[in-house]
Motif scaffolding. Sequence first.
Motif, PDB file in Angstrom:
ATOM      1  N   HIS A  67       1.689 -15.398  23.692  1.00  0.00           N
ATOM      2  CA  HIS A  67       3.007 -15.913  24.033  1.00  0.00           C
ATOM      3  C   HIS A  67       3.111 -17.412  23.737  1.00  0.00           C
ATOM      4  O   HIS A  67       3.565 -18.197  24.578  1.00  0.00           O
ATOM      5  CB  HIS A  67       3.314 -15.654  25.507  1.00  0.00           C
ATOM      6  CG  HIS A  67       3.911 -14.301  25.746  1.00  0.00           C
ATOM      7  ND1 HIS A  67       3.750 -13.602  26.918  1.00  0.00           N
ATOM      8  CD2 HIS A  67       4.693 -13.529  24.950  1.00  0.00           C
ATOM      9  CE1 HIS A  67       4.402 -12.445  26.829  1.00  0.00           C
ATOM     10  NE2 HIS A  67       4.984 -12.379  25.642  1.00  0.00           N
ATOM     11  N   GLU A  70       2.313 -20.343  26.099  1.00  0.00           N
ATOM     12  CA  GLU A  70       1.355 -20.025  27.151  1.00  0.00           C
ATOM     13  C   GLU A  70      -0.086 -20.264  26.682  1.00  0.00           C
ATOM     14  O   GLU A  70      -1.035 -20.190  27.467  1.00  0.00           O
ATOM     15  CB  GLU A  70       1.531 -18.565  27.601  1.00  0.00           C
ATOM     16  CG  GLU A  70       2.932 -18.254  28.095  1.00  0.00           C
ATOM     17  CD  GLU A  70       3.114 -16.788  28.477  1.00  0.00           C
ATOM     18  OE1 GLU A  70       2.119 -16.079  28.681  1.00  0.00           O
ATOM     19  OE2 GLU A  70       4.282 -16.345  28.558  1.00  0.00           O
ATOM     20  N   ARG A 113       7.893 -19.125  23.616  1.00  0.00           N
ATOM     21  CA  ARG A 113       7.161 -17.926  23.957  1.00  0.00           C
ATOM     22  C   ARG A 113       7.173 -16.939  22.796  1.00  0.00           C
ATOM     23  O   ARG A 113       6.260 -16.142  22.607  1.00  0.00           O
ATOM     24  CB  ARG A 113       7.827 -17.309  25.189  1.00  0.00           C
ATOM     25  CG  ARG A 113       7.040 -16.216  25.880  1.00  0.00           C
ATOM     26  CD  ARG A 113       7.771 -15.897  27.180  1.00  0.00           C
ATOM     27  NE  ARG A 113       7.083 -14.925  27.992  1.00  0.00           N
ATOM     28  CZ  ARG A 113       7.234 -13.615  27.866  1.00  0.00           C
ATOM     29  NH1 ARG A 113       8.017 -13.125  26.946  1.00  0.00           N
ATOM     30  NH2 ARG A 113       6.592 -12.789  28.665  1.00  0.00           N
ATOM     31  N   HIS A 231      -2.477 -15.438  29.750  1.00  0.00           N
ATOM     32  CA  HIS A 231      -1.040 -15.748  29.821  1.00  0.00           C
ATOM     33  C   HIS A 231      -0.757 -16.713  30.964  1.00  0.00           C
ATOM     34  O   HIS A 231      -1.595 -16.901  31.852  1.00  0.00           O
ATOM     35  CB  HIS A 231      -0.237 -14.465  30.079  1.00  0.00           C
ATOM     36  CG  HIS A 231      -0.221 -13.528  28.930  1.00  0.00           C
ATOM     37  ND1 HIS A 231       0.862 -13.384  28.102  1.00  0.00           N
ATOM     38  CD2 HIS A 231      -1.169 -12.685  28.457  1.00  0.00           C
ATOM     39  CE1 HIS A 231       0.596 -12.484  27.168  1.00  0.00           C
ATOM     40  NE2 HIS A 231      -0.637 -12.048  27.352  1.00  0.00           N
ATOM     41  N   THR A 232       0.455 -17.249  30.970  1.00  0.00           N
ATOM     42  CA  THR A 232       0.912 -18.063  32.098  1.00  0.00           C
ATOM     43  C   THR A 232       2.371 -17.717  32.401  1.00  0.00           C
ATOM     44  O   THR A 232       3.042 -17.079  31.596  1.00  0.00           O
ATOM     45  CB  THR A 232       0.840 -19.584  31.785  1.00  0.00           C
ATOM     46  OG1 THR A 232       1.768 -19.880  30.733  1.00  0.00           O
ATOM     47  CG2 THR A 232      -0.545 -20.031  31.365  1.00  0.00           C
ATOM     48  N   GLU A 332      -2.998 -13.647  34.033  1.00  0.00           N
ATOM     49  CA  GLU A 332      -1.758 -14.428  34.153  1.00  0.00           C
ATOM     50  C   GLU A 332      -1.962 -15.551  35.158  1.00  0.00           C
ATOM     51  O   GLU A 332      -2.354 -15.295  36.298  1.00  0.00           O
ATOM     52  CB  GLU A 332      -0.646 -13.539  34.719  1.00  0.00           C
ATOM     53  CG  GLU A 332       0.075 -12.675  33.725  1.00  0.00           C
ATOM     54  CD  GLU A 332       1.206 -13.415  33.002  1.00  0.00           C
ATOM     55  OE1 GLU A 332       1.417 -14.620  33.268  1.00  0.00           O
ATOM     56  OE2 GLU A 332       1.855 -12.763  32.172  1.00  0.00           O
TER      57      GLU A 332
HETATM   58 ZN   LIG Z   1       2.771 -14.085  28.614  1.00  0.00          ZN
END
Ligand SMILES: [Zn+2]
Length: 399
Positions: A67, A70, A113, A231-232, A332
């Motif tokens: 993403h 991220e 993203r 991810h974030t 995440e």
């Molecule tokens: Zn993500």
Amino acid sequence: MADSCFAESYEEARGKFLAAAAEAGAEVVTLPVTEDAEGKYFMDIAVLTPSPSSTPTALAVVSSGTHGVEGYAGSAIQIDLLRRWKAGGCVPSHVTTVLVHAVNPYGMAHFRRFNENNVDLNRNCLQPDQFEKLKEDRIASIYGSFDPLFNPTEEPGVFYRNVGVWFRMAYYVASYGIGYIKTAMVAATYSQEKGIFYGGKKLEKSHVLLRDFFQRFAEVEARKVAWVDVHTGLGPTGVDVLLGSGKDYPKLQELFPKIAGESDGPQNSFGLTVDEVLKRRCGEGAELEMNGAHFSASQSAGYEFSVGILSSDWVTTFFAKNSGQVLQVAQEFGTLGNLSVARALMLENYGWNHDRQNHDFWRTYTRDAFYVRTGDWKARVLRRGDEVFRKLSAAIPSA
Ligand SMILES: [Zn+2]
């Protein structure tokens, strides 16, 4: 010092990654993804084999930047790992480590993203027949009903950005419930090409490159592969959550118990196969089912209708046939609240699609929503990144 593993730009992150990979003695494969007037964008893959002559039989993979924006967290985790590599002890002796840096380098460089074609790569991991099936997507109309909110076509002025958008979101939340909006958003669209969470119509180049690269490991048994995709943007600031396949849930629970204020542990999000979810999305009554669904407040809530995720289902197809399943998690890290993250996505995506010359301004929203540049957040990312990687690698069977 946590800070030195992080970067403020894609070029800086890439430079640190390549330098650390060279220092660790890794083999590096560089795959050009795309370019624009501002530069060239690459996916770089570092491979560390237990001994140069050995044939890989087990893999520990960390991918970053699926993403885009991220990717600063995942990149730092990879750089930290490479810098500590020579000291040893990062992975069991039978495991080959593969670090995929910037699956979506364009998005990482531009703090967005989505990729160079506005595609969300974490909704794009689909086979040709599955893209075909999505032409009959019956929940497209639900995403469509939020289109004016998600994808403004007129410039959001300073009042709208700071005040109006909150009232508008509050109105939608009051009318539909936050869970419903989140589901409509994260279920993604396969028809609104300028929208946020657009899954594309065919496999994007990044994923073609990734899949083809892994051909060299086609003989490796899937059950001997562990994969973390970092991810974030989901959950409380600096707290991580692990989203994996439903069938791995008991194992993940055992490996990663909840730690208050540090990790929300595993959440069981993907209980169904992609084809099962497609049946729900494209079958009679899909809209009714979605309208009647109960939505909880957890990070994994709302993903019941999502497909095309870089999940165990997808990456298992890279390895030997009928050899089990890859143990895969999306790790995440929380940043800001759901609504702040949603607002940032809408504003940045407006800028990229309708006001490209001022994108440097619009993208500050997504940068700040997905990348928390504080010492505490960065230290948490490295600590938990290392913890999850080490435990998953240690769980890879040796025989
Ligand atoms: Zn993500």
